[in-house]
Structure formats: C-alpha cells, structure tokens
Motif scaffolding. Structure first.
Motif: not given
Lengths: 220, 74
Positions: A3, A7, A54, A61, B10, B14, B54-55, B57-58, B60-61
């Motif tokens: 990553d 941000l 979430m 889960l 989910t 995942m 952050y990434y 979560k992105q 997963l979304k």
C-alpha cells in the motif's frame, strides 16, 4: 502489491484514526480531537459509520471461525521457525526453563529405546526359530533334554505273541515302543546303545522268532 | 437470513484480500488492538499501520461491492 504510505489526496488525516475511534481504543487526546472533527465533517462521519458496520460484520465472522489470536499465532510460528533453523532459540535465551524443558522431553524420547527395541526383536526372532525348528533326534544330546544315546529298531511282532511276552522282551532289552503300529504292523522301538549295544539287541530280537517276525535297525 | 448472507459475502470478500490486509483487519476490528501495539507486533511503523488499515478497509469495501453486484443480498 504494497500500500502507499500516505492517504489519497483529499482524504482527511483524521480518517487514519477512525478505526481505533470506532473500537474505542484510542488514547484520550486523540479521541477528543477526532470527536471534535466528526462534529463538523459529514464525510468522516459517514466513514465512521462504515467502519462500525464493518466491525460488526467482521466480529460475527471471526466469532464463527474462532481462530487463535494473531499474537499467539505469530508467537507460535516464530518459535517453530527458530526451532526449524536448528537452534533452541538464541544463545542468550538458554535458561533453566529451557534446560528443564529439554530434560522433560528427553524422558519421552530416550536414546536407548531403539537399541532396546532391536534387542527385543532379536530375542523374539531367536525364540521363534528355536520353537519352529524340529527337536534333535532322541539319540542326540540336545540342549533341551539330556537324552541318552539310543538306536531305533523297526519290529514286527508275531501275531501269536502275547502282550505280556512282548513287554517282558522289551524290558529285558531296556527298550520301549516309540511309534507304531503302521499299516504293516511295524512298531518302532528304541534301545540304549550302551549295554547291550544296538547290534546285540538286534541279535536277541532275531533269536526270538517265536515273538518277532522281523527286526531291522532304522538308519537315521 | 440477511445476516447469514452478509456473513457469507464478508467471508468471501475477506478471502480475496491479501494476507497483510486480512491480518490487520483482524487485529483492529476483532482483537481491538491499539495501533501502537499492532506496530510492535508486526514490526512496522505506526503510520504504516494506519494507512494499511485504511487501504485494507477500502479493498474489503470494493470486494463486497463486487460480490454484492454478482449476488445481491435479498
């Protein structure tokens, strides 16, 4: 693919801390700062709501899967990797606990067990051979008995001979019946090869035509 | 029924994530570890922990949206 370390442009820096704000694990100064920001930022409030949803899904889960904690799993894997590398941990980590652990394990994995097992197997194999092999001839001196030197004579008695006469003759020869009669009426008797000798016994049997039809030495 | 479907979705979403993303989401949202502790545990800077979450979560979304389009939850 790793990553980015930052941000995306346009994302508020407070977003970075929202996951911990959602889980309630943020230090108080940070928590207050984020709370103030959320009061005036609809985007971040929306982001927070997504994080809360979430978390609810992920918790449901993970509760179903019930895996060990990441910390435990990492600790175990690190230990396994260290052991696989051939060491018992770093040199400085050798403590009395590690020594005790090795001693305790050695009780269940003693070095002498394979040797003992091999010896037991050899003894069992020896016993098996000893049992399966035929015993030595009675005339031989074997380890399983203190047999006397004997000779075998195949004898056919006269049909007129009485049991008492036969017994008397056998006693005189110090002989005894060990086999028979066969279909031809042959008995096998054994006589000591000492006194009288087998040949003498044979001669005596031949003399008694009234009792003995035939007698001949059995060759081993 | 809806909850069961969402849980299945989910799980599949995942499974599409990288091991690093799965791990950090578990640490934050299930084990509820502070970012400082996660930093120590994973041996990465605290800032990397924050951006990774952050990434993750992105991603997963995105996966949830993709799977939801294929199999809408009813």
């Amino acid at each position: 693919m790793s990553d980015p370390e930052t941000l995306p442009a346009g994302v508020h820096p407070e977003v970075e801390l929202l996951p911990w704000y959602a889980t309630g694990t943020l230090a108080e100064p940070d928590r207050q700062r984020i709370a103030r920001h959320l009061e005036s930022c609809r985007d971040c409030s929306g982001e927070l709501q997504e994080l809360v949803d979430m978390q609810r899904n992920l918790q449901a889960l993970y509760r179903q899967e019930a895996e060990p904690s990441t910390q435990l799993a990492r600790s175990v894997m690190a230990r396994v990797a260290a052991d696989a590398a051939g060491g018992q941990g770093r040199p400085g980590e050798t403590t009395w606990v590690a020594g005790l652990d090795r001693w305790f394990r050695s009780l269940f994995m003693p070095q002498w067990v394979p040797t003992l097992a091999a010896v037991l197997l050899m003894v069992q194999a020896g016993l098996l051979v000893w049992v399966v092999l035929p015993p030595p001839e009675r005339g031989e001196i074997g380890t399983r008995s203190l047999g006397m030197q004997t000779a075998k004579i195949a004898v056919v008695f006269q049909s007129s001979a009485t049991e008492e006469q036969i017994r008397s003759l056998l006693q005189r020869l110090q002989a005894r019946v060990v086999d028979g009669p066969t279909g031809d009426g042959v008995f096998t008797i054994t006589v000591n090869t000492g006194d009288p000798s087998a040949q003498a016994a044979l001669a005596l049997l031949h003399e008694r035509r009234d009792l003995i039809r035939s007698a001949e030495l059995v060759r081993p | 029924v809806l909850r069961t479907q969402l849980a299945k979705l989910t799980r599949r979403a995942m499974a599409e994530l990288t091991r690093e993303h799965q791990e950090i989401l578990r640490l934050v949202f299930y084990e509820e570890q502070p970012y400082e502790e996660i930093s120590t545990l994973l041996g990465i800077p605290a800032n990397t922990v924050k951006t990774r979450v952050y990434y993750a979560k992105q991603r997963l979304k995105e996966q949830l949206a993709r799977l939801g389009e294929k199999e809408p939850i009813r």
